[in-house]
Design a protein around this motif. Structure first.
Motif, PDB file in Angstrom:
ATOM      1  N   VAL A   1       0.687  -1.385  -0.300  1.00  0.00           N
ATOM      2  CA  VAL A   1       0.568  -0.252   0.063  1.00  0.00           C
ATOM      3  C   VAL A   1       0.711   0.901   0.092  1.00  0.00           C
ATOM      4  CG1 VAL A   1      -1.653   1.271   1.344  1.00  0.00           C
ATOM      5  CG2 VAL A   1      -2.256  -0.984   1.056  1.00  0.00           C
ATOM      6  N   LEU A   2       1.908   1.439   1.327  1.00  0.00           N
ATOM      7  CA  LEU A   2       2.420   2.798   1.093  1.00  0.00           C
ATOM      8  C   LEU A   2       3.805   2.825   0.289  1.00  0.00           C
ATOM      9  CD1 LEU A   2       2.156   3.049   5.008  1.00  0.00           C
ATOM     10  CD2 LEU A   2       0.316   4.242   2.814  1.00  0.00           C
ATOM     11  N   LEU A   3       4.532   2.013  -0.394  1.00  0.00           N
ATOM     12  CA  LEU A   3       5.486   1.631  -0.882  1.00  0.00           C
ATOM     13  C   LEU A   3       5.453   0.565  -1.890  1.00  0.00           C
ATOM     14  CD1 LEU A   3       7.968   1.114   1.912  1.00  0.00           C
ATOM     15  CD2 LEU A   3       7.454   3.045   1.290  1.00  0.00           C
ATOM     16  N   PRO A   4       4.309   0.888  -3.121  1.00  0.00           N
ATOM     17  CA  PRO A   4       4.001  -0.003  -4.088  1.00  0.00           C
ATOM     18  C   PRO A   4       5.278  -0.080  -5.526  1.00  0.00           C
ATOM     19  CG  PRO A   4       3.083   1.355  -4.015  1.00  0.00           C
ATOM     20  CD  PRO A   4       3.881   2.005  -2.799  1.00  0.00           C
ATOM     21  N   ASN A   5       6.014   1.041  -5.620  1.00  0.00           N
ATOM     22  CA  ASN A   5       7.078   0.655  -6.200  1.00  0.00           C
ATOM     23  C   ASN A   5       8.575   0.491  -6.170  1.00  0.00           C
ATOM     24  OD1 ASN A   5       4.872   1.152  -8.686  1.00  0.00           O
ATOM     25  ND2 ASN A   5       4.417   3.259  -7.550  1.00  0.00           N
TER      26      ASN A   5
ATOM     27  N   ILE B   1      12.179  -2.646  -2.360  1.00  0.00           N
ATOM     28  CA  ILE B   1      12.218  -3.665  -1.444  1.00  0.00           C
ATOM     29  C   ILE B   1      10.898  -4.869  -1.845  1.00  0.00           C
ATOM     30  CG2 ILE B   1      10.951  -1.745   0.048  1.00  0.00           C
ATOM     31  CD1 ILE B   1      12.973  -3.944   1.783  1.00  0.00           C
ATOM     32  N   THR B   2       9.841  -3.911  -2.423  1.00  0.00           N
ATOM     33  CA  THR B   2       8.459  -4.243  -2.093  1.00  0.00           C
ATOM     34  C   THR B   2       8.325  -4.943  -3.144  1.00  0.00           C
ATOM     35  OG1 THR B   2       7.602  -2.621  -1.209  1.00  0.00           O
ATOM     36  CG2 THR B   2       5.736  -3.326  -2.754  1.00  0.00           C
ATOM     37  N   LYS B   3       9.085  -4.768  -4.262  1.00  0.00           N
ATOM     38  CA  LYS B   3       9.386  -6.116  -5.633  1.00  0.00           C
ATOM     39  C   LYS B   3       9.968  -6.767  -5.109  1.00  0.00           C
ATOM     40  CE  LYS B   3       7.796  -2.167  -8.750  1.00  0.00           C
ATOM     41  NZ  LYS B   3       9.072  -1.194 -10.037  1.00  0.00           N
ATOM     42  N   LYS B   4      10.684  -7.283  -4.702  1.00  0.00           N
ATOM     43  CA  LYS B   4      12.137  -8.350  -4.418  1.00  0.00           C
ATOM     44  C   LYS B   4      10.817  -8.931  -3.501  1.00  0.00           C
ATOM     45  CE  LYS B   4      16.351  -9.398  -2.555  1.00  0.00           C
ATOM     46  NZ  LYS B   4      17.604  -9.150  -3.290  1.00  0.00           N
ATOM     47  N   ILE B   5      10.147  -8.371  -2.151  1.00  0.00           N
ATOM     48  CA  ILE B   5      10.060  -9.548  -1.258  1.00  0.00           C
ATOM     49  C   ILE B   5       8.292  -9.598  -2.188  1.00  0.00           C
ATOM     50  CG2 ILE B   5       8.486  -9.219   0.536  1.00  0.00           C
ATOM     51  CD1 ILE B   5      10.339  -7.105   1.378  1.00  0.00           C
ATOM     52  N   MET B   6       7.838  -8.882  -2.560  1.00  0.00           N
ATOM     53  CA  MET B   6       6.087  -9.497  -3.135  1.00  0.00           C
ATOM     54  C   MET B   6       6.033  -9.900  -4.297  1.00  0.00           C
ATOM     55  SD  MET B   6       4.516  -9.460  -0.113  1.00  0.00           S
ATOM     56  CE  MET B   6       2.795  -9.423  -1.221  1.00  0.00           C
ATOM     57  N   GLY B   7       7.129  -9.708  -4.886  1.00  0.00           N
ATOM     58  CA  GLY B   7       7.634  -9.987  -6.547  1.00  0.00           C
ATOM     59  C   GLY B   7       7.419 -11.693  -6.475  1.00  0.00           C
ATOM     60  N   GLY B   8       7.438 -12.330  -5.860  1.00  0.00           N
ATOM     61  CA  GLY B   8       7.516 -13.877  -5.621  1.00  0.00           C
ATOM     62  C   GLY B   8       6.531 -14.440  -4.809  1.00  0.00           C
ATOM     63  N   TYR B   9       5.853 -15.716  -4.746  1.00  0.00           N
ATOM     64  CA  TYR B   9       5.433 -16.682  -4.237  1.00  0.00           C
ATOM     65  C   TYR B   9       6.155 -16.945  -2.791  1.00  0.00           C
ATOM     66  CZ  TYR B   9       3.141 -17.306  -7.625  1.00  0.00           C
ATOM     67  OH  TYR B   9       2.216 -16.960  -9.647  1.00  0.00           O
TER      68      TYR B   9
ATOM     69  N   GLY C   1      -1.651  -3.473 -11.470  1.00  0.00           N
ATOM     70  CA  GLY C   1      -1.452  -2.219 -11.305  1.00  0.00           C
ATOM     71  C   GLY C   1       0.382  -2.319 -12.245  1.00  0.00           C
ATOM     72  N   LEU C   2       1.203  -2.839 -11.803  1.00  0.00           N
ATOM     73  CA  LEU C   2       2.982  -3.094 -11.903  1.00  0.00           C
ATOM     74  C   LEU C   2       2.659  -3.091 -13.386  1.00  0.00           C
ATOM     75  CD1 LEU C   2       5.204  -4.171  -9.221  1.00  0.00           C
ATOM     76  CD2 LEU C   2       4.288  -2.563  -9.656  1.00  0.00           C
ATOM     77  N   LYS C   3       1.857  -4.966 -14.057  1.00  0.00           N
ATOM     78  CA  LYS C   3       2.361  -4.682 -15.303  1.00  0.00           C
ATOM     79  C   LYS C   3       1.592  -3.652 -15.636  1.00  0.00           C
ATOM     80  CE  LYS C   3       0.316  -8.199 -18.439  1.00  0.00           C
ATOM     81  NZ  LYS C   3      -0.720  -9.727 -18.446  1.00  0.00           N
ATOM     82  N   ARG C   4       0.385  -2.766 -15.837  1.00  0.00           N
ATOM     83  CA  ARG C   4      -0.492  -1.684 -15.806  1.00  0.00           C
ATOM     84  C   ARG C   4       0.158  -0.750 -15.974  1.00  0.00           C
ATOM     85  NH1 ARG C   4      -5.895  -4.594 -17.908  1.00  0.00           N
ATOM     86  NH2 ARG C   4      -5.338  -6.546 -16.885  1.00  0.00           N
ATOM     87  N   GLY C   5       1.168  -0.353 -15.075  1.00  0.00           N
ATOM     88  CA  GLY C   5       1.355   0.906 -14.690  1.00  0.00           C
ATOM     89  C   GLY C   5       0.201   1.785 -14.292  1.00  0.00           C
TER      90      GLY C   5
END
Length: 157
Positions: free
Chosen positions: A47-51, A54-62, A140-144
């Motif tokens: 929510v607060l650091l979506p882009n 660190i968020t992409k690294k932690i939440m990008g995988g399963y 959202g990341l995929k669609r920008g």
């Protein structure tokens, strides 16, 4: 923060104990706390650091989803191993009884009398919500597009 780490540490310590000791109601309560409070840190990232990287690294995988799915699985297995640890199957079947005189809502309310059922159901809901919130964030990341509001609503509703 300390209570979550203490709960995780307690669960790890319990893993070295005898198998039936691991599957205790006390450990189900600890797992309930992990399932409740642990995902909140991941929601903060979404929510607060979506882009951020660190968020992409932690939440990008399963990893996060898998970790809380395993906590849920532990609660299910531990609850099933307890005498009277789960709601009776007749009550569970009542939730899905389509007959006109059935009361599925009353059956569900009846199952909520069982603490381990509540623990299982709650961890299931929170893990599923995190899965859906992560999917919205990834889309959202995929669609920008900005998704923090949608992700927040997924956590709150």
């Amino acid at each position: 923060p300390n209570s979550i780490m203490e709960s995780i540490s307690s669960l790890s310590t319990a893993a070295a104990a005898a198998p039936m000791d691991i599957l205790s109601n006390d450990n189900i309560k600890k797992a309930f706390s992990v399932a409740t409070f642990g995902p909140q840190y991941l929601w903060i990232l979404l929510v607060l650091l979506p882009n951020t990287q660190i968020t992409k690294k932690i939440m990008g995988g399963y990893g996060g989803i898998l970790a809380f799915s395993l906590v849920h699985l532990f609660i299910v297995i531990a609850s099933a191993s307890q005498e009277n640890g789960t709601a009776p199957i007749a009550e569970f079947n009542g939730v899905f009884d389509p007959s006109p005189d059935a009361d599925p809502q009353a059956a569900m309310i009846g199952m909520m009398k069982y603490p381990n059922f509540v623990s299982e159901e709650w961890s299931h809901v929170l893990t599923w919500d995190l899965f859906v919130g992560r999917w919205i964030w990834l889309d959202g990341l995929k669609r920008g597009i900005f998704t923090s509001h949608s992700v927040l609503l997924t956590n709150l509703i």
